[in-house]
Design an enzyme around this catalytic site. Structure first.
Site: not given
Ligand code: ADP
Length: 304
Positions: A225, A258
């Site tokens: 990411k 998350d």
């Protein structure tokens, strides 16, 4: 594969300022945030469990009640007599958030001390999710117990997903962190780093370099990411990149990674489709960052 998603790590008391010197009490932590969003994303055919260690006191009971209330299975949580859960405080200075932690003696640091309990939980999981924070809080012996239990569970068919979440302050030194994170990644089916951390602590020049490094360590699929920039998904034979839809109204990026991990894994476990999984991850993270706090109530149907 058993329909059991097991997240392992530390959930803490969160004290968030509400103005005038008062604070609102909540519960959060990287692996808990992911478990919370996975529970919202998977059907009830799945059990989503959280494994940690807590105390035998009132605040520990409150945390377990919170996890139960979120639909997470708490039967693998260990209760220790001489410890309690950790706490962090969010502090604001000229609009910037920073965190103060009281976690050095937290019960969660002992979550791998009982090797039998840990293996029992891991052996019944379909997917085991943990992070570099899970490993960082453990003793050196606890880390080795954790990694050997993980390897044994994988031999029995469990899959493993890992977010390196590099936090040097939790470790004795940066090299120990890099070595242990690399060893853990080598045992995993999914490694899901954020490029900003990898650049800072492994010196990678590009997200592709991070993917190559974790593939070389033995990991099967790497999902890198990078905030608003492209997500890279790499396996031994395939490499793709996806640009998340732009988010103009970013309010609070807490739990972006998350929540991305949660929606990615929930989708991948069901469909095995990489493109759909990245889209689900980016969609959820893109929603979460438009709200304040780690755990955003998505009951309005924003999750796939
Ligand atoms: P972390 O919270 O671990 O630092 P990242 O900042 O890399 O995670 O972000 C995780 C995901 O959240 C990204 O892959 C992206 O999908 C989404 N995201 C984060 N920041 C933005 C942004 N400014 N615009 C759009 N999406 C974002």
């Amino acid at each position: 594969m058993p329909s059991n998603f097991l997240a392992i790590g530390e959930c803490m008391v969160e004290m968030a300022p509400t103005g005038g010197g008062t604070f609102a009490k909540g519960f959060a932590g990287d692996t808990l945030n992911t478990a919370w969003y996975v529970r919202k994303s998977l059907s009830q055919d799945w059990t989503v469990s959280y494994l940690t260690a807590v105390g035998n006191d009132q605040i520990s009971e409150e945390m377990i009640a919170f996890l139960d209330g979120a639909g997470l299975a708490t039967d693998h949580i260990q209760r220790l007599n001489n410890r309690t859960i950790g706490l962090y405080l969010i502090q604001l200075k000229e609009g910037e958030r920073s965190f103060a932690y009281w976690r050095s003696q937290s019960a969660a640091r002992c979550l791998a001390d009982d090797a039998v309990a840990l293996s029992t939980a891991m052996d019944t999981a379909g997917l085991i999710y943990f992070s570099g924070i899970t490993l960082g809080i453990l003793s050196p012996e606890g880390r080795q117990t954790f990694l050997s239990s993980l390897a044994a569970a994988r031999q029995k068919g469990a899959r493993a997903a890992f977010d390196p979440n590099l936090r040097p302050r939790l470790w004795e030194d940066a090299q120990t962190m890099r070595d242990c994170v690399t060893e853990a990644a080598g045992l995993c089916d999914f490694v899901m780093p954020s490029f900003e951390d990898e650049e800072a602590h492994f010196g990678d020049k590009t997200p592709s370099e991070s993917a190559d490094r974790y593939l070389a360590a033995g990991a099967k699929m790497i999902v890198v990411k990078n905030g608003p920039q492209e997500v890279i998904v790499a396996t031994e034979n395939d490499r793709r990149s996806f640009r998340p839809d732009p988010v103009r109204n970013v309010v609070d990026t807490t739990a972006a990674g998350d929540s991305f991990n949660a929606a990615f894994l929930a989708e991948y476990l069901v469909s095995g489709d990489v493109d759909a999984s990245v889209a689900a991850g980016a969609r959820l993270a893109g929603t979460v960052i438009q709200h304040r706090g780690a755990l955003v109530d998505l009951s309005s149907g924003l999750v796939a």
